[in-house]
Design a protein around this motif. Structure first.
Motif, PDB file in Angstrom:
ATOM      1  N   GLN A  17      44.642  27.531  49.656  1.00  0.00           N
ATOM      2  CA  GLN A  17      44.157  28.382  50.754  1.00  0.00           C
ATOM      3  C   GLN A  17      42.638  28.410  50.691  1.00  0.00           C
ATOM      4  OE1 GLN A  17      45.852  32.274  50.663  1.00  0.00           O
ATOM      5  NE2 GLN A  17      47.943  31.540  50.830  1.00  0.00           N
ATOM      6  N   LEU A  18      42.004  27.842  51.693  1.00  0.00           N
ATOM      7  CA  LEU A  18      40.551  27.707  51.680  1.00  0.00           C
ATOM      8  C   LEU A  18      39.848  29.058  51.579  1.00  0.00           C
ATOM      9  CD1 LEU A  18      38.223  25.738  51.739  1.00  0.00           C
ATOM     10  CD2 LEU A  18      38.282  25.831  54.227  1.00  0.00           C
ATOM     11  N   ASP A  19      40.325  30.057  52.321  1.00  0.00           N
ATOM     12  CA  ASP A  19      39.663  31.355  52.279  1.00  0.00           C
ATOM     13  C   ASP A  19      39.758  31.989  50.893  1.00  0.00           C
ATOM     14  OD1 ASP A  19      42.403  31.659  52.668  1.00  0.00           O
ATOM     15  OD2 ASP A  19      42.197  33.475  53.867  1.00  0.00           O
ATOM     16  N   PHE A  20      40.893  31.792  50.205  1.00  0.00           N
ATOM     17  CA  PHE A  20      41.017  32.306  48.844  1.00  0.00           C
ATOM     18  C   PHE A  20      40.071  31.566  47.909  1.00  0.00           C
ATOM     19  CE2 PHE A  20      42.641  31.773  44.552  1.00  0.00           C
ATOM     20  CZ  PHE A  20      42.689  33.084  44.130  1.00  0.00           C
ATOM     21  N   SER A  21      40.062  30.248  47.994  1.00  0.00           N
ATOM     22  CA  SER A  21      39.225  29.449  47.100  1.00  0.00           C
ATOM     23  C   SER A  21      37.756  29.799  47.253  1.00  0.00           C
ATOM     24  CB  SER A  21      39.437  27.955  47.360  1.00  0.00           C
ATOM     25  OG  SER A  21      40.718  27.566  46.970  1.00  0.00           O
ATOM     26  N   GLU A  22      37.305  29.965  48.484  1.00  0.00           N
ATOM     27  CA  GLU A  22      35.897  30.299  48.716  1.00  0.00           C
ATOM     28  C   GLU A  22      35.558  31.676  48.150  1.00  0.00           C
ATOM     29  OE1 GLU A  22      35.388  29.862  52.923  1.00  0.00           O
ATOM     30  OE2 GLU A  22      35.258  27.675  52.805  1.00  0.00           O
ATOM     31  N   ALA A  23      36.405  32.664  48.425  1.00  0.00           N
ATOM     32  CA  ALA A  23      36.159  34.018  47.926  1.00  0.00           C
ATOM     33  C   ALA A  23      36.234  34.059  46.397  1.00  0.00           C
ATOM     34  CB  ALA A  23      37.161  34.992  48.541  1.00  0.00           C
ATOM     35  N   PHE A  24      37.206  33.357  45.829  1.00  0.00           N
ATOM     36  CA  PHE A  24      37.369  33.330  44.378  1.00  0.00           C
ATOM     37  C   PHE A  24      36.156  32.694  43.716  1.00  0.00           C
ATOM     38  CE2 PHE A  24      39.442  31.491  40.490  1.00  0.00           C
ATOM     39  CZ  PHE A  24      39.747  32.686  39.877  1.00  0.00           C
ATOM     40  N   ASN A  25      35.666  31.587  44.271  1.00  0.00           N
ATOM     41  CA  ASN A  25      34.486  30.930  43.697  1.00  0.00           C
ATOM     42  C   ASN A  25      33.237  31.792  43.850  1.00  0.00           C
ATOM     43  OD1 ASN A  25      35.408  28.535  42.479  1.00  0.00           O
ATOM     44  ND2 ASN A  25      35.713  27.624  44.480  1.00  0.00           N
ATOM     45  N   GLU A  26      33.129  32.510  44.946  1.00  0.00           N
ATOM     46  CA  GLU A  26      31.994  33.421  45.123  1.00  0.00           C
ATOM     47  C   GLU A  26      32.039  34.526  44.059  1.00  0.00           C
ATOM     48  OE1 GLU A  26      30.218  36.435  48.508  1.00  0.00           O
ATOM     49  OE2 GLU A  26      31.484  34.757  49.141  1.00  0.00           O
ATOM     50  N   TYR A  27      33.232  35.059  43.833  1.00  0.00           N
ATOM     51  CA  TYR A  27      33.415  36.074  42.797  1.00  0.00           C
ATOM     52  C   TYR A  27      33.022  35.517  41.423  1.00  0.00           C
ATOM     53  CZ  TYR A  27      35.919  38.935  39.391  1.00  0.00           C
ATOM     54  OH  TYR A  27      36.249  39.691  38.295  1.00  0.00           O
ATOM     55  N   LEU A  28      33.507  34.319  41.104  1.00  0.00           N
ATOM     56  CA  LEU A  28      33.186  33.716  39.816  1.00  0.00           C
ATOM     57  C   LEU A  28      31.695  33.442  39.677  1.00  0.00           C
ATOM     58  CD1 LEU A  28      36.193  31.259  39.382  1.00  0.00           C
ATOM     59  CD2 LEU A  28      35.795  33.412  38.165  1.00  0.00           C
ATOM     60  N   ASP A  29      31.053  32.989  40.746  1.00  0.00           N
ATOM     61  CA  ASP A  29      29.604  32.756  40.705  1.00  0.00           C
ATOM     62  C   ASP A  29      28.848  34.045  40.381  1.00  0.00           C
ATOM     63  OD1 ASP A  29      29.869  30.053  41.247  1.00  0.00           O
ATOM     64  OD2 ASP A  29      29.549  30.292  43.403  1.00  0.00           O
ATOM     65  N   ASP A  30      29.266  35.158  40.991  1.00  0.00           N
ATOM     66  CA  ASP A  30      28.632  36.447  40.697  1.00  0.00           C
ATOM     67  C   ASP A  30      28.822  36.824  39.234  1.00  0.00           C
ATOM     68  OD1 ASP A  30      27.714  36.768  43.282  1.00  0.00           O
ATOM     69  OD2 ASP A  30      29.307  38.171  43.872  1.00  0.00           O
ATOM     70  N   LYS A  31      30.045  36.628  38.721  1.00  0.00           N
ATOM     71  CA  LYS A  31      30.323  36.939  37.325  1.00  0.00           C
ATOM     72  C   LYS A  31      29.514  36.048  36.383  1.00  0.00           C
ATOM     73  CE  LYS A  31      33.083  40.332  37.631  1.00  0.00           C
ATOM     74  NZ  LYS A  31      32.605  41.637  37.160  1.00  0.00           N
ATOM     75  N   ILE A  32      29.375  34.782  36.744  1.00  0.00           N
ATOM     76  CA  ILE A  32      28.590  33.845  35.926  1.00  0.00           C
ATOM     77  C   ILE A  32      27.137  34.306  35.853  1.00  0.00           C
ATOM     78  CG2 ILE A  32      27.629  31.498  35.900  1.00  0.00           C
ATOM     79  CD1 ILE A  32      30.452  30.548  36.802  1.00  0.00           C
TER      80      ILE A  32
END
Length: 76
Positions: free
Chosen positions: A18-33
């Motif tokens: 699911q593209l919308d999930f993948s984009e949101a999940f990666n944005e979340y991970l980038d913030d955590k990183i």
């Protein structure tokens, strides 16, 4: 190296595709990183640095979950 069980990969495939999930999940991970990089930079001991490095390793591995799931499903 850990090899994801095929049945788990098949269950995760619809979610990671699911593209919308993948984009949101990666944005979340980038913030955590970024948070952990700040934590690493402000470390006052080797123990804190090693802990931050471990967190970064896990977060970066999580960013690869889509590729890992897709490749595991394709192997079988």
């Amino acid at each position: 190296e850990y090899l994801m069980h095929h049945n788990l990969a098949k269950r995760l495939l619809p979610v990671v595709n699911q593209l919308d999930f993948s984009e949101a999940f990666n944005e979340y991970l980038d913030d955590k990183i970024l948070d952990v990089i700040r934590e690493f930079e402000q470390s006052e001991s080797e123990g804190q640095m090693y802990k931050a490095q471990g967190k970064l390793q896990v977060l970066r591995k999580m960013k690869q979950i889509r590729v890992e799931v897709q490749s595991r499903v394709e192997r079988t």
